[in-house]
Every structure is written in C-alpha cells, then in structure tokens.
Design a protein around this motif. Structure first.
Motif, PDB file in Angstrom:
ATOM      1  N   ARG A  52     -14.836  -7.409   9.725  1.00  0.00           N
ATOM      2  CA  ARG A  52     -14.921  -7.439   8.270  1.00  0.00           C
ATOM      3  C   ARG A  52     -13.583  -7.031   7.695  1.00  0.00           C
ATOM      4  O   ARG A  52     -13.079  -5.942   7.973  1.00  0.00           O
ATOM      5  CB  ARG A  52     -16.012  -6.491   7.777  1.00  0.00           C
ATOM      6  CG  ARG A  52     -16.222  -6.550   6.264  1.00  0.00           C
ATOM      7  CD  ARG A  52     -17.265  -5.556   5.805  1.00  0.00           C
ATOM      8  NE  ARG A  52     -17.480  -5.662   4.368  1.00  0.00           N
ATOM      9  CZ  ARG A  52     -18.151  -4.769   3.633  1.00  0.00           C
ATOM     10  NH1 ARG A  52     -18.668  -3.692   4.217  1.00  0.00           N
ATOM     11  NH2 ARG A  52     -18.295  -4.918   2.327  1.00  0.00           N
ATOM     12  N   ARG A  53     -13.001  -7.890   6.888  1.00  0.00           N
ATOM     13  CA  ARG A  53     -11.721  -7.623   6.239  1.00  0.00           C
ATOM     14  C   ARG A  53     -11.953  -7.374   4.761  1.00  0.00           C
ATOM     15  O   ARG A  53     -12.657  -8.141   4.097  1.00  0.00           O
ATOM     16  CB  ARG A  53     -10.767  -8.795   6.456  1.00  0.00           C
ATOM     17  CG  ARG A  53     -10.432  -9.013   7.923  1.00  0.00           C
ATOM     18  CD  ARG A  53      -9.628 -10.265   8.140  1.00  0.00           C
ATOM     19  NE  ARG A  53      -9.314 -10.446   9.555  1.00  0.00           N
ATOM     20  CZ  ARG A  53      -8.671 -11.496  10.051  1.00  0.00           C
ATOM     21  NH1 ARG A  53      -8.282 -12.472   9.238  1.00  0.00           N
ATOM     22  NH2 ARG A  53      -8.430 -11.567  11.344  1.00  0.00           N
ATOM     23  N   ILE A  54     -11.346  -6.312   4.258  1.00  0.00           N
ATOM     24  CA  ILE A  54     -11.642  -5.840   2.902  1.00  0.00           C
ATOM     25  C   ILE A  54     -10.344  -5.640   2.137  1.00  0.00           C
ATOM     26  O   ILE A  54      -9.385  -5.066   2.660  1.00  0.00           O
ATOM     27  CB  ILE A  54     -12.417  -4.502   2.962  1.00  0.00           C
ATOM     28  CG1 ILE A  54     -13.708  -4.664   3.776  1.00  0.00           C
ATOM     29  CG2 ILE A  54     -12.724  -3.997   1.559  1.00  0.00           C
ATOM     30  CD1 ILE A  54     -14.293  -3.349   4.242  1.00  0.00           C
ATOM     31  N   LEU A  55     -10.319  -6.092   0.897  1.00  0.00           N
ATOM     32  CA  LEU A  55      -9.217  -5.841  -0.028  1.00  0.00           C
ATOM     33  C   LEU A  55      -9.743  -5.012  -1.198  1.00  0.00           C
ATOM     34  O   LEU A  55     -10.717  -5.414  -1.855  1.00  0.00           O
ATOM     35  CB  LEU A  55      -8.638  -7.153  -0.565  1.00  0.00           C
ATOM     36  CG  LEU A  55      -7.487  -7.799   0.176  1.00  0.00           C
ATOM     37  CD1 LEU A  55      -7.224  -9.188  -0.407  1.00  0.00           C
ATOM     38  CD2 LEU A  55      -6.225  -6.948   0.071  1.00  0.00           C
ATOM     39  N   VAL A  56      -9.122  -3.875  -1.460  1.00  0.00           N
ATOM     40  CA  VAL A  56      -9.475  -3.039  -2.605  1.00  0.00           C
ATOM     41  C   VAL A  56      -8.240  -2.918  -3.501  1.00  0.00           C
ATOM     42  O   VAL A  56      -7.174  -2.494  -3.032  1.00  0.00           O
ATOM     43  CB  VAL A  56      -9.939  -1.634  -2.172  1.00  0.00           C
ATOM     44  CG1 VAL A  56     -10.264  -0.785  -3.399  1.00  0.00           C
ATOM     45  CG2 VAL A  56     -11.153  -1.725  -1.257  1.00  0.00           C
ATOM     46  N   PHE A  57      -8.387  -3.284  -4.752  1.00  0.00           N
ATOM     47  CA  PHE A  57      -7.302  -3.149  -5.725  1.00  0.00           C
ATOM     48  C   PHE A  57      -7.635  -1.977  -6.638  1.00  0.00           C
ATOM     49  O   PHE A  57      -8.713  -1.913  -7.223  1.00  0.00           O
ATOM     50  CB  PHE A  57      -7.144  -4.437  -6.526  1.00  0.00           C
ATOM     51  CG  PHE A  57      -6.709  -5.617  -5.696  1.00  0.00           C
ATOM     52  CD1 PHE A  57      -5.367  -5.899  -5.529  1.00  0.00           C
ATOM     53  CD2 PHE A  57      -7.645  -6.421  -5.063  1.00  0.00           C
ATOM     54  CE1 PHE A  57      -4.956  -6.974  -4.759  1.00  0.00           C
ATOM     55  CE2 PHE A  57      -7.254  -7.504  -4.287  1.00  0.00           C
ATOM     56  CZ  PHE A  57      -5.902  -7.780  -4.138  1.00  0.00           C
ATOM     57  N   LEU A  58      -6.682  -1.050  -6.779  1.00  0.00           N
ATOM     58  CA  LEU A  58      -6.956   0.233  -7.416  1.00  0.00           C
ATOM     59  C   LEU A  58      -6.777   0.250  -8.927  1.00  0.00           C
ATOM     60  O   LEU A  58      -6.889   1.305  -9.544  1.00  0.00           O
ATOM     61  CB  LEU A  58      -6.065   1.321  -6.792  1.00  0.00           C
ATOM     62  CG  LEU A  58      -6.284   1.589  -5.311  1.00  0.00           C
ATOM     63  CD1 LEU A  58      -5.407   2.746  -4.852  1.00  0.00           C
ATOM     64  CD2 LEU A  58      -7.746   1.883  -5.003  1.00  0.00           C
ATOM     65  N   PHE A  83     -11.522 -12.338   3.031  1.00  0.00           N
ATOM     66  CA  PHE A  83     -11.628 -10.929   2.650  1.00  0.00           C
ATOM     67  C   PHE A  83     -12.787 -10.711   1.680  1.00  0.00           C
ATOM     68  O   PHE A  83     -13.013 -11.526   0.777  1.00  0.00           O
ATOM     69  CB  PHE A  83     -10.342 -10.451   1.962  1.00  0.00           C
ATOM     70  CG  PHE A  83      -9.163 -10.273   2.867  1.00  0.00           C
ATOM     71  CD1 PHE A  83      -8.867  -9.040   3.408  1.00  0.00           C
ATOM     72  CD2 PHE A  83      -8.348 -11.349   3.177  1.00  0.00           C
ATOM     73  CE1 PHE A  83      -7.768  -8.867   4.238  1.00  0.00           C
ATOM     74  CE2 PHE A  83      -7.248 -11.199   4.008  1.00  0.00           C
ATOM     75  CZ  PHE A  83      -6.962  -9.944   4.541  1.00  0.00           C
ATOM     76  N   ASP A  84     -13.491  -9.597   1.842  1.00  0.00           N
ATOM     77  CA  ASP A  84     -14.328  -9.068   0.769  1.00  0.00           C
ATOM     78  C   ASP A  84     -13.394  -8.383  -0.221  1.00  0.00           C
ATOM     79  O   ASP A  84     -12.506  -7.611   0.199  1.00  0.00           O
ATOM     80  CB  ASP A  84     -15.324  -8.043   1.300  1.00  0.00           C
ATOM     81  CG  ASP A  84     -16.319  -8.648   2.272  1.00  0.00           C
ATOM     82  OD1 ASP A  84     -16.498  -9.878   2.261  1.00  0.00           O
ATOM     83  OD2 ASP A  84     -16.909  -7.878   3.056  1.00  0.00           O
ATOM     84  N   THR A  85     -13.574  -8.627  -1.510  1.00  0.00           N
ATOM     85  CA  THR A  85     -12.658  -8.063  -2.499  1.00  0.00           C
ATOM     86  C   THR A  85     -13.382  -7.133  -3.457  1.00  0.00           C
ATOM     87  O   THR A  85     -14.520  -7.389  -3.859  1.00  0.00           O
ATOM     88  CB  THR A  85     -11.957  -9.173  -3.311  1.00  0.00           C
ATOM     89  OG1 THR A  85     -12.942 -10.032  -3.886  1.00  0.00           O
ATOM     90  CG2 THR A  85     -11.035  -9.988  -2.419  1.00  0.00           C
ATOM     91  N   HIS A  86     -12.691  -6.049  -3.822  1.00  0.00           N
ATOM     92  CA  HIS A  86     -13.200  -5.075  -4.783  1.00  0.00           C
ATOM     93  C   HIS A  86     -12.083  -4.751  -5.760  1.00  0.00           C
ATOM     94  O   HIS A  86     -10.982  -4.350  -5.352  1.00  0.00           O
ATOM     95  CB  HIS A  86     -13.661  -3.805  -4.068  1.00  0.00           C
ATOM     96  CG  HIS A  86     -14.796  -4.044  -3.118  1.00  0.00           C
ATOM     97  ND1 HIS A  86     -16.122  -3.904  -3.480  1.00  0.00           N
ATOM     98  CD2 HIS A  86     -14.795  -4.455  -1.819  1.00  0.00           C
ATOM     99  CE1 HIS A  86     -16.890  -4.200  -2.440  1.00  0.00           C
ATOM    100  NE2 HIS A  86     -16.108  -4.535  -1.430  1.00  0.00           N
ATOM    101  N   PHE A  87     -12.373  -4.904  -7.044  1.00  0.00           N
ATOM    102  CA  PHE A  87     -11.385  -4.675  -8.099  1.00  0.00           C
ATOM    103  C   PHE A  87     -11.812  -3.458  -8.916  1.00  0.00           C
ATOM    104  O   PHE A  87     -12.874  -3.453  -9.535  1.00  0.00           O
ATOM    105  CB  PHE A  87     -11.269  -5.898  -9.008  1.00  0.00           C
ATOM    106  CG  PHE A  87     -10.916  -7.162  -8.277  1.00  0.00           C
ATOM    107  CD1 PHE A  87      -9.620  -7.382  -7.821  1.00  0.00           C
ATOM    108  CD2 PHE A  87     -11.874  -8.133  -8.049  1.00  0.00           C
ATOM    109  CE1 PHE A  87      -9.294  -8.549  -7.142  1.00  0.00           C
ATOM    110  CE2 PHE A  87     -11.552  -9.304  -7.379  1.00  0.00           C
ATOM    111  CZ  PHE A  87     -10.264  -9.511  -6.923  1.00  0.00           C
ATOM    112  N   LEU A  88     -10.983  -2.414  -8.906  1.00  0.00           N
ATOM    113  CA  LEU A  88     -11.289  -1.193  -9.642  1.00  0.00           C
ATOM    114  C   LEU A  88     -10.633  -1.206 -11.025  1.00  0.00           C
ATOM    115  O   LEU A  88      -9.673  -1.921 -11.267  1.00  0.00           O
ATOM    116  CB  LEU A  88     -10.831   0.026  -8.852  1.00  0.00           C
ATOM    117  CG  LEU A  88     -11.394   0.181  -7.437  1.00  0.00           C
ATOM    118  CD1 LEU A  88     -11.002   1.526  -6.850  1.00  0.00           C
ATOM    119  CD2 LEU A  88     -12.913   0.012  -7.419  1.00  0.00           C
TER     120      LEU A  88
END
Length: 249
Positions: A52-58, A83-88
């Motif tokens: 599982r590849r994950i991208l988190v943007f802070l 990628f799974d992506t999460h945008f904060l």
C-alpha cells in the motif's frame, strides 16, 4: 535535488507493507511540487514490496508562491499512479474559505499572501487595489474565478489522518488534550505550546506550518515545512516500517 537519509529508528513504525510519503507546505510552488513528485514516484518504483502506497499532503497549498491554481490542479488531476491520497487542511486554506464566506476577511488574507492566490486564478488584484474596490467586489471576483472542483477540494480537506504510530496534521496538537478531541484551530494554527512541548503526545506528530531551513526531528514530532516559497526547498518524509527518510528538492 538531494536525498537526505536518517538512520533506521526501529520504533515507531508503520504497519507492514505500507510505504508513506508526507509532503510539506507547498505555497503555490508548482515547480517544486513537480520535482518532488518525480522523486517520490521514482523512489516508490524501487520499493516493489510495498503493498500500500500512501501520499499525505500537510496543507498550505496556496498563497505567497506564484501558482496556487496550478498546485491545486496538479493535486486534483496529475498525481503519480498507485497511491492512496490524503489532503489535509492548512491555515492558508482556512483563510481562503473564510474570505469566501465573509469579505471582511480580505485584509487578513492579503497580509498572508492571498493576492498571489487570487492572481493565479486570474483576478486583477492590481486594478482592484488601484480603484479602491470594496472587499465584497474582491470576494465576488475571486468566487467567480474559482472552479467548482477547486472549491470542493478546499471544503473537503481533512484535519488529520493517522497511520501506525504517526499522526499527520498541518500545524500540531494541543498538549494535554486527547488526540481525538483536538480543535480545528489548534490543528491548523498552533505553534508555541506544541513546538515547546517535550513530552510524549500519544503518537509521533508529523506536521508543517512552522518553516525552517531543514526538517526538524524530535522524540515526539517531525516538522517538514522547509519554507518552499522562501528557500526553494520542498520536503517529503518517507516512512516504511521503522525507517525514516527525507526527500527534498
């Protein structure tokens, strides 16, 4: 471009099979974002065992730099595949949304780099300023220039996300408050009480918001805002198992 590696630290860890990249404050620097994403993509391709590849943007995608619109468009439509992506949500996205709700917030946003964002969306800020346009005229011009997909992006940003022993937020957390009970204001604005706190916080907090020349690693937190718009350095934290690596433009 450079690759800075810290020693393997054993604990804390991510769950087995996860490969995660957390990206610091971009502030309209599409050029640096593109370079960093290229580094991340190349690095991930050499880590073939990651399930599982994950991208988190802070957060803090907008303001100060020259191409806030381009940054958001990149995040929406042209990220590396797989990628799974999460945008904060950062405080600068909060400023933008506050202005869209209340024109009286114009001066505060402009003091924090909002002019650069409006310009990137085609708003003639020089003309509005020259003729002393009221704040509501500025708000209406920006609202009309902002694509609906971009507005949805700003409104749907997360406040935090957690993987393994790490919590990812924009600014930090309030010491003494359970992680599940943190306020939005603290998650996107806090500095001193969080930065000065040396005791455990429940998880290792990965954050941006407070810029420096280099990433900051403490026993309870990792700061990766390297002041992209001022220094030309955009940083990502790479986590896999118990190892930490910094990728930087």
């Amino acid at each position: 471009m450079s690759l800075s590696v810290s020693p393997s630290l054993g604990q804390p860890t991510l769950p087995e099979g996860q490969l995660l990249y957390a990206v610091g404050d971009i502030h309209g620097r599409l050029d640096l974002l593109q370079s960093l994403l290229d580094l991340i993509d190349a690095d991930a391709r050499t880590s073939g065992d990651a399930g599982r590849r994950i991208l988190v943007f802070l957060g803090d995608y907008v303001d100060r730099g020259p191409d806030s619109r381009g940054v958001v468009e990149k995040l929406l439509r042209d990220l590396p595949q797989g990628f799974d992506t999460h945008f904060l949500k950062g405080n600068h996205e909060a400023l933008l949304l506050d202005f869209l709700e209340d024109a009286a917030c114009l001066d505060h946003w402009r003091l924090n780099g909002g002019d650069a964002t409006m310009l990137s969306y085609g708003v003639d800020t020089e003309r509005l300023g020259r003729f002393g346009a009221p704040a509501e005229t500025w708000r209406r011009a920006f609202a009309e220039a902002l694509p609906e997909a971009h507005l949805r992006f700003f409104r749907n940003l997360q406040l935090s996300v957690s993987f393994g022993d790490y919590l990812f937020v924009h600014a930090g957390v309030r010491p003494g408050v359970p992680l599940a009970a943190q306020s939005e204001a603290d998650l996107i604005w806090i500095r001193g009480p969080f930065l000065d706190h040396a005791e455990p916080l429940g998880k290792i907090v990965v954050h941006g918001h407070t810029p420096g020349q280099e990433p900051v690693t403490r026993p309870n937190r990792i700061g990766i805002d390297t002041g992209a718009v001022f220094t030309g350095r955009l940083t990502a934290l790479r986590l896999k198992g118990g190892s930490r690596t910094f990728l930087r433009t």
